[in-house]
Design a protein around this motif. Structure first.
Motif, PDB file in Angstrom:
ATOM      1  N   PHE A  80       0.914  -1.241  -0.105  1.00  0.00           N
ATOM      2  CA  PHE A  80       0.004   0.079  -0.105  1.00  0.00           C
ATOM      3  C   PHE A  80       0.806   1.354  -0.028  1.00  0.00           C
ATOM      4  O   PHE A  80       1.698   1.520   0.679  1.00  0.00           O
ATOM      5  N   ASP A  81       0.333   2.088  -0.774  1.00  0.00           N
ATOM      6  CA  ASP A  81       1.184   3.413  -1.096  1.00  0.00           C
ATOM      7  C   ASP A  81       0.381   4.472   0.044  1.00  0.00           C
ATOM      8  O   ASP A  81      -0.609   5.084  -0.555  1.00  0.00           O
ATOM      9  N   LYS A  82       0.722   4.451   1.134  1.00  0.00           N
ATOM     10  CA  LYS A  82      -0.075   5.127   2.372  1.00  0.00           C
ATOM     11  C   LYS A  82      -0.061   6.586   1.779  1.00  0.00           C
ATOM     12  O   LYS A  82       1.075   7.104   1.919  1.00  0.00           O
ATOM     13  N   PRO A  83      -1.095   7.297   1.965  1.00  0.00           N
ATOM     14  CA  PRO A  83      -1.099   8.674   1.938  1.00  0.00           C
ATOM     15  C   PRO A  83      -0.856   9.455   2.983  1.00  0.00           C
ATOM     16  O   PRO A  83      -1.020   8.797   4.237  1.00  0.00           O
ATOM     17  N   VAL A 101       0.813   0.272  -4.590  1.00  0.00           N
ATOM     18  CA  VAL A 101      -0.856   0.525  -5.038  1.00  0.00           C
ATOM     19  C   VAL A 101      -1.192   1.516  -4.145  1.00  0.00           C
ATOM     20  O   VAL A 101      -1.136   1.604  -3.192  1.00  0.00           O
ATOM     21  N   THR A 102      -2.045   2.564  -4.833  1.00  0.00           N
ATOM     22  CA  THR A 102      -2.538   3.674  -4.082  1.00  0.00           C
ATOM     23  C   THR A 102      -4.058   3.342  -3.770  1.00  0.00           C
ATOM     24  O   THR A 102      -4.691   2.432  -4.304  1.00  0.00           O
ATOM     25  N   ILE A 103      -4.523   4.134  -2.896  1.00  0.00           N
ATOM     26  CA  ILE A 103      -6.075   3.984  -2.341  1.00  0.00           C
ATOM     27  C   ILE A 103      -6.547   4.294  -3.528  1.00  0.00           C
ATOM     28  O   ILE A 103      -7.888   3.419  -3.612  1.00  0.00           O
ATOM     29  N   GLU A 104      -6.459   5.170  -4.412  1.00  0.00           N
ATOM     30  CA  GLU A 104      -7.417   5.452  -5.705  1.00  0.00           C
ATOM     31  C   GLU A 104      -7.468   4.036  -6.663  1.00  0.00           C
ATOM     32  O   GLU A 104      -8.479   3.836  -6.987  1.00  0.00           O
ATOM     33  N   ALA A 149     -10.743  -0.275  -8.357  1.00  0.00           N
ATOM     34  CA  ALA A 149     -10.746  -1.760  -8.749  1.00  0.00           C
ATOM     35  C   ALA A 149     -12.010  -2.498  -8.133  1.00  0.00           C
ATOM     36  O   ALA A 149     -12.683  -3.388  -8.365  1.00  0.00           O
ATOM     37  N   ALA A 150     -12.258  -1.702  -6.679  1.00  0.00           N
ATOM     38  CA  ALA A 150     -13.579  -2.355  -5.932  1.00  0.00           C
ATOM     39  C   ALA A 150     -14.561  -1.715  -6.556  1.00  0.00           C
ATOM     40  O   ALA A 150     -15.549  -2.855  -6.577  1.00  0.00           O
ATOM     41  N   ALA A 194     -10.735  -7.737  -9.890  1.00  0.00           N
ATOM     42  CA  ALA A 194      -9.760  -6.807  -9.956  1.00  0.00           C
ATOM     43  C   ALA A 194      -9.052  -6.406  -8.874  1.00  0.00           C
ATOM     44  O   ALA A 194      -7.967  -6.079  -9.063  1.00  0.00           O
ATOM     45  N   LEU A 195      -9.480  -6.407  -7.618  1.00  0.00           N
ATOM     46  CA  LEU A 195      -8.881  -6.304  -6.320  1.00  0.00           C
ATOM     47  C   LEU A 195      -7.630  -7.244  -6.113  1.00  0.00           C
ATOM     48  O   LEU A 195      -6.566  -6.928  -5.871  1.00  0.00           O
TER      49      LEU A 195
END
Length: 328
Positions: free
Chosen positions: A19-22, A217-220, A225-226, A251-252
């Motif tokens: 995860f690419d944490k913001p 992978v970013t939250i966006e 994907a969700a 996709a997720l």
């Protein structure tokens, strides 16, 4: 009559989401978000990342949580920006200033000190850190106004370099560190040694163990994907207050890395179908091949490209210690 164990809630998905944490999101919040998105039975992260920091937070799902210690022990790389002229209670921009100076260091002065901050060094972690003191987190004690005294400890800094100096008050560094190193403490101590004080204004983690920037992978991306898996709801259902949920996870799941990716530093034992069955039952298997080691403290076994077990090699046989029964 014996009561049956409660069935775990969620999917038995197993693997790593890098995860690419913001900026602004806490590590616990990030794990909860990923667990919710994947409807996973179990999730955990490999190394806390401060809310004011961004970048790589490896999150393990399902059986992959058994490989978390191997990731936490790996090296980490950071990009961080130091503002000279002020030291704060938190060693970053969140806390109030405790010491200030009009002095500003030259590039030459900073570089002359960098060898003192590489190799095995003694470091006192920040007061606002996750270090436990008599069972309490240091940051909880500090926020409560209690006096915090943390003992120095030895940490490893493999590389520390200047990457940019946008102005006299700002220096950008890259660092490669071992487990337990606090980059905020490096900024604090450098500022003290330079006589100008300093604190971090930006911090981004770019790698952990064998995971690199290309794995993130970013939250966006995850939310998009969700959205691909949301069920179609008719107008009547929407009016009744029903909420769409993820019903297709294809996709997720594309973003889930196999649990074995966390073990890239260990020796791999490829198993045949017959050997896989034996190892999954907890039995040792004899290794074949001229190059197979006779002894190895830590190794992992794979079958059909999937992680089967972590164990050791003794007298030419692989002995499983942790077996993986799900997707990972």
């Amino acid at each position: 009559m014996a009561r049956r164990g409660k069935k775990p809630k969620g999917r038995p998905v197993s693997g790593w989401v890098i995860f690419d944490k913001p900026f602004g999101m806490g590590s616990t919040e990030a794990v909860a978000k990923i667990k919710w998105l994947y409807f996973a039975q179990k999730a955990g992260h490999a190394g806390t990342l401060d809310p004011l920091a961004s970048g790589m937070l490896p999150i393990a799902l399902g059986d992959a949580t058994k490989t978390v210690p191997f990731v936490m022990d790996g090296r980490k790389t950071y990009l961080f920006t130091v503002r000279w002229g002020a030291e704060t209670t938190t060693d970053d921009a969140e806390g109030p200033v405790t010491n200030a100076s009009d002095l500003r260091p030259s590039r030459e002065a900073i570089e002359a000190l960098l060898p003192n901050y590489t190799g095995d060094i003694s470091q006192v972690p920040p007061n606002f850190s996750a270090i436990k003191i008599e069972g309490e987190r240091a940051y909880d004690l500090a926020r409560a106004g209690e006096s915090v005294e943390i003992a120095a400890r030895t940490v490893s800094v493999h590389d520390l370099a200047i990457t940019a100096m946008p102005d006299d008050s700002t220096t950008v560094f890259s660092a490669e560190c071992g487990k337990g190193t606090y980059v905020r403490a490096i900024a604090r101590d450098l500022g003290r040694d330079l006589g100008c004080f300093g604190h971090i204004t930006e911090l981004r983690r770019t790698s952990v163990g064998g995971f690199g920037e290309d794995d993130m992978v970013t939250i966006e991306e995850l939310m998009d994907a969700a959205d691909e898996g949301l069920e179609e709801l008719d107008a009547e259902a929407i009016e009744a207050g029903s909420k769409p949920r993820v019903v297709r996870f294809e996709a997720l799941d594309e973003f889930v890395l196999d649990a074995a990716t966390a073990l890239s530093d260990l020796y791999e034992v490829p198993l045949s179908e017959e050997q896989t069955g034996r190892v999954l039952s907890g039995n040792p298997v004899l290794l074949r091949g001229r190059d197979a080691p006779a002894f190895c403290d830590e190794a992992y076994a794979t079958g059909h490209g999937r992680l089967v077990a972590i164990g050791s090699i003794d007298q030419g046989s692989f002995h499983p210690k942790r077996v993986f029964g799900g997707r990972g």
